[in-house]
Design an enzyme around this catalytic site. Structure first.
Site, PDB file in Angstrom:
ATOM      1  N   HIS A 186       3.459   0.061  -2.623  1.00 59.25           N
ATOM      2  CA  HIS A 186       3.755  -1.510  -2.587  1.00 59.25           C
ATOM      3  C   HIS A 186       5.258  -1.625  -2.816  1.00 59.25           C
ATOM      4  O   HIS A 186       5.756  -2.356  -3.762  1.00 59.25           O
ATOM      5  CB  HIS A 186       3.160  -2.041  -3.920  1.00 59.25           C
ATOM      6  CG  HIS A 186       1.443  -2.121  -3.795  1.00 59.25           C
ATOM      7  ND1 HIS A 186       0.771  -2.230  -2.620  1.00 59.25           N
ATOM      8  CD2 HIS A 186       0.610  -1.997  -4.699  1.00 59.25           C
ATOM      9  CE1 HIS A 186      -0.235  -2.477  -2.847  1.00 59.25           C
ATOM     10  NE2 HIS A 186      -0.528  -2.377  -3.975  1.00 59.25           N
ATOM     11  N   GLU A 192      -6.636  -7.433  -0.255  1.00 61.93           N
ATOM     12  CA  GLU A 192      -5.311  -7.379   0.458  1.00 61.93           C
ATOM     13  C   GLU A 192      -5.055  -7.248   1.855  1.00 61.93           C
ATOM     14  O   GLU A 192      -5.359  -5.906   2.506  1.00 61.93           O
ATOM     15  CB  GLU A 192      -4.596  -6.152  -0.312  1.00 61.93           C
ATOM     16  CG  GLU A 192      -4.603  -6.189  -1.768  1.00 61.93           C
ATOM     17  CD  GLU A 192      -4.398  -4.574  -2.606  1.00 61.93           C
ATOM     18  OE1 GLU A 192      -3.318  -4.080  -1.993  1.00 61.93           O
ATOM     19  OE2 GLU A 192      -5.160  -4.286  -3.241  1.00 61.93           O
ATOM     20  N   ASN A 242       0.852  -1.264   0.087  1.00 60.87           N
ATOM     21  CA  ASN A 242       0.067  -0.108   0.015  1.00 60.87           C
ATOM     22  C   ASN A 242       0.888   1.218  -0.007  1.00 60.87           C
ATOM     23  O   ASN A 242       2.158   1.097  -0.370  1.00 60.87           O
ATOM     24  CB  ASN A 242      -1.108   0.029   0.886  1.00 60.87           C
ATOM     25  CG  ASN A 242      -2.337   0.588   0.512  1.00 60.87           C
ATOM     26  OD1 ASN A 242      -2.529   1.688   0.082  1.00 60.87           O
ATOM     27  ND2 ASN A 242      -3.492  -0.312   1.068  1.00 60.87           N
ATOM     28  N   ARG A 243       0.269   2.452   0.491  1.00 55.51           N
ATOM     29  CA  ARG A 243       0.992   3.607   0.044  1.00 55.51           C
ATOM     30  C   ARG A 243       1.596   4.401   1.593  1.00 55.51           C
ATOM     31  O   ARG A 243       1.210   4.107   2.760  1.00 55.51           O
ATOM     32  CB  ARG A 243      -0.071   4.657  -0.561  1.00 55.51           C
ATOM     33  CG  ARG A 243      -0.331   4.156  -1.764  1.00 55.51           C
ATOM     34  CD  ARG A 243      -1.785   5.295  -2.027  1.00 55.51           C
ATOM     35  NE  ARG A 243      -2.106   4.867  -3.429  1.00 55.51           N
ATOM     36  CZ  ARG A 243      -3.007   4.177  -3.804  1.00 55.51           C
ATOM     37  NH1 ARG A 243      -3.526   3.401  -2.819  1.00 55.51           N
ATOM     38  NH2 ARG A 243      -3.036   3.951  -5.322  1.00 55.51           N
ATOM     39  N   GLN A 274      -7.613  -4.129   2.428  1.00 59.17           N
ATOM     40  CA  GLN A 274      -7.884  -3.331   1.038  1.00 59.17           C
ATOM     41  C   GLN A 274      -8.775  -3.844   0.004  1.00 59.17           C
ATOM     42  O   GLN A 274      -8.464  -4.949  -0.243  1.00 59.17           O
ATOM     43  CB  GLN A 274      -6.516  -2.661   0.470  1.00 59.17           C
ATOM     44  CG  GLN A 274      -6.679  -1.626  -0.556  1.00 59.17           C
ATOM     45  CD  GLN A 274      -6.484  -0.317  -0.034  1.00 59.17           C
ATOM     46  OE1 GLN A 274      -6.418  -0.163   1.385  1.00 59.17           O
ATOM     47  NE2 GLN A 274      -6.651   0.669  -0.589  1.00 59.17           N
ATOM     48  N   ASP A 284     -11.208   1.565  -3.280  1.00 60.82           N
ATOM     49  CA  ASP A 284      -9.816   1.163  -3.101  1.00 60.82           C
ATOM     50  C   ASP A 284      -9.547   1.681  -1.705  1.00 60.82           C
ATOM     51  O   ASP A 284      -8.689   2.721  -1.760  1.00 60.82           O
ATOM     52  CB  ASP A 284      -9.012   2.044  -4.306  1.00 60.82           C
ATOM     53  CG  ASP A 284      -7.396   1.658  -4.201  1.00 60.82           C
ATOM     54  OD1 ASP A 284      -7.274   0.798  -3.320  1.00 60.82           O
ATOM     55  OD2 ASP A 284      -6.717   2.284  -4.925  1.00 60.82           O
ATOM     56  N   HIS A 326      -1.329  -9.876  -3.697  1.00 61.77           N
ATOM     57  CA  HIS A 326      -2.018  -9.036  -4.370  1.00 61.77           C
ATOM     58  C   HIS A 326      -2.842  -9.515  -5.363  1.00 61.77           C
ATOM     59  O   HIS A 326      -2.789  -9.306  -6.725  1.00 61.77           O
ATOM     60  CB  HIS A 326      -1.239  -7.594  -5.036  1.00 61.77           C
ATOM     61  CG  HIS A 326      -1.985  -6.618  -5.160  1.00 61.77           C
ATOM     62  ND1 HIS A 326      -3.071  -6.397  -6.124  1.00 61.77           N
ATOM     63  CD2 HIS A 326      -1.688  -5.407  -4.827  1.00 61.77           C
ATOM     64  CE1 HIS A 326      -3.328  -5.210  -6.380  1.00 61.77           C
ATOM     65  NE2 HIS A 326      -2.656  -4.450  -5.500  1.00 61.77           N
ATOM     66  N   SER A 327      -3.569 -10.442  -5.191  1.00 67.63           N
ATOM     67  CA  SER A 327      -4.319 -11.431  -6.341  1.00 67.63           C
ATOM     68  C   SER A 327      -5.488 -10.601  -6.609  1.00 67.63           C
ATOM     69  O   SER A 327      -6.172 -10.025  -5.675  1.00 67.63           O
ATOM     70  CB  SER A 327      -4.695 -12.648  -5.913  1.00 67.63           C
ATOM     71  OG  SER A 327      -3.669 -13.628  -5.670  1.00 67.63           O
ATOM     72  N   TYR A 328      -5.832 -10.910  -7.879  1.00 67.19           N
ATOM     73  CA  TYR A 328      -7.085 -10.075  -8.539  1.00 67.19           C
ATOM     74  C   TYR A 328      -7.976 -11.385  -8.716  1.00 67.19           C
ATOM     75  O   TYR A 328      -7.606 -12.167  -9.433  1.00 67.19           O
ATOM     76  CB  TYR A 328      -6.840  -9.372  -9.816  1.00 67.19           C
ATOM     77  CG  TYR A 328      -6.034  -8.062  -9.463  1.00 67.19           C
ATOM     78  CD1 TYR A 328      -6.644  -6.980  -9.782  1.00 67.19           C
ATOM     79  CD2 TYR A 328      -4.673  -7.940  -9.668  1.00 67.19           C
ATOM     80  CE1 TYR A 328      -6.122  -5.501  -9.736  1.00 67.19           C
ATOM     81  CE2 TYR A 328      -4.026  -7.130  -9.551  1.00 67.19           C
ATOM     82  CZ  TYR A 328      -4.658  -5.684  -9.614  1.00 67.19           C
ATOM     83  OH  TYR A 328      -3.929  -4.487  -9.892  1.00 67.19           O
TER      84      TYR A 328
END
Length: 382
Positions: A125, A339, A99-100, A311, A273, A199-201
């Site tokens: 990330h 996430e 993340n940020r 997330q 998000d 981080h799987s979609y």
């Protein structure tokens, strides 16, 4: 609202039926410097997971639908060259800080650190060359009833601006007939910051189905979330979800409120998000983070983790310039990510807890992806 956690995690604790599992490894591609990237395939007769050493990424995950037909439910690429190009973090192990971090800066023990900035003014990330863009070593591959693979990456002191040499491992295990378990661990030789996640979609209709995830139904058992500013950094507020488009305590369509133009937070995230608050600190055992259902296929995904936050991301930046494994261009809302992690920008927001790791200590994040079968008692309960 139903108390899902006890029912779901209780079901996870049931002993799995004995089944022969397999773990195999094979070359997936070669890096420009000549290093070979391997892929490990884990199968237990119900699920099949493929993990590549580049980014320690989950490249595919085959799951049966209500009629027993299998489909790959995670986004990814068919070849290594695509991962080396526009990775999009598909299935990746992200760090050193997922993340940020605001402004790509933090202070630790009175010293200021400047990180690589790769998301406007912020770090995202892990920076420009985070853990998703590193070759992890395959340390162990195990077959049997619970096939697994363990990968390792040593991040040197100063990489992307972070202090200390960090040793990270991740173990992927098919721990039951319907569960993929991921466990991250990390140690350091100097005080540093750590936040590791996967981080799987996901698209439960299948990544090659051509269907969006807007009709998927999601439940997130969180009554609070962390709003963000214009650069998607948390404002510091921990706000209630009640009365907002962020309230998924009762199951709802992902697309039900995603276009609400009155919701400033949806505009700032270009959709969902945002970090949901599952607890005030990491837990010893995984707790439920989300439950997602695809009514069309009947597939259900239950995500649990020891992390205090999750997330929720609806693939807002997928722009049809990326072609996936099935030859389809991935577009906005073609997938969602969940996430489990520490809160974004925790190093600069003491009220969020701590991301600190000291020598002699260890951080751990256990994530489980469970796909209950149609006969599971909690599958249709409301």
């Amino acid at each position: 609202m139903r108390d899902w956690t006890a029912a779901i995690l209780g079901a996870c604790a049931l002993p799995a039926a004995a089944a022969a599992g397999e773990a195999t490894r094979a070359p997936f591609g070669t890096l420009p410097d000549g290093r070979v990237v391997e892929e490990v395939t884990l199968t237990n007769g119900t699920l099949t997971a493929r993990i590549i050493a580049w980014g320690a990424a989950l490249r595919s995950l085959d799951v049966p639908d209500r009629d027993g037909r299998h489909a790959d439910v995670v986004l990814g690429y068919a070849d290594l060259a695509s991962y080396l190009g526009k990775s999009n973090y598909f299935g990746a192990s992200v760090g050193r800080y997922a993340n940020r971090i605001r402004g790509g800066r933090f202070t630790l023990d009175g010293r200021d650190y400047t990180l690589a900035r790769n998301d406007g003014p912020n770090m995202l990330h892990g920076g420009k060359e985070g853990f998703d863009r590193r070759l992890w070593s395959i340390e162990a591959v195990e077959g049997g009833a619970t096939p697994s693979v363990t990968l390792r990456y040593v991040s040197p002191d100063g990489e992307e601006g972070f202090p200390g040499t960090l040793t990270a491992t991740v173990t992927y295990t098919l721990s039951a007939a319907d569960t993929l378990r991921i466990e991250y661990r990390a140690t350091t030789d100097r005080p540093t910051l750590v936040n590791l996640t996967n981080h799987s979609y996901f698209n439960l209709a299948g990544e090659g189905s051509g269907r969006s995830i807007l009709d998927h139904r999601i439940m997130i058992p969180a009554d609070r979330y962390t709003p963000v500013d214009e650069t998607q950094i948390p404002t510091g507020e921990i706000a209630p979800v009640a009365g907002t488009p962020f309230d998924f305590r009762d199951e709802e369509r992902i697309g039900a409120r995603i276009r609400d133009g009155r919701a400033v937070q949806l505009l700032r995230g270009h959709g969902y998000d945002h970090n949901y608050v599952l607890g005030d600190a990491p837990s010893d055992e995984p707790r439920l983070a989300a439950r997602v259902t695809d009514p069309a296929s009947g597939r259900v995904l239950e995500v649990a983790s020891t992390a205090p936050g999750v997330q929720f991301y609806t693939g807002n930046m997928l722009d049809a310039t990326t072609v996936g494994k099935s030859g389809l261009a991935y577009r906005q809302s073609d997938a969602f990510a969940l996430e489990p992690e520490l809160f974004p920008d925790t190093p600069n927001q003491p009220a969020f807890g701590s991301a600190r790791l000291d020598p002699g200590g260890m951080v751990r994040n256990v994530i489980t992806y469970r796909f209950p079968s149609p006969s599971s008692p909690d599958r249709t309960a409301r």
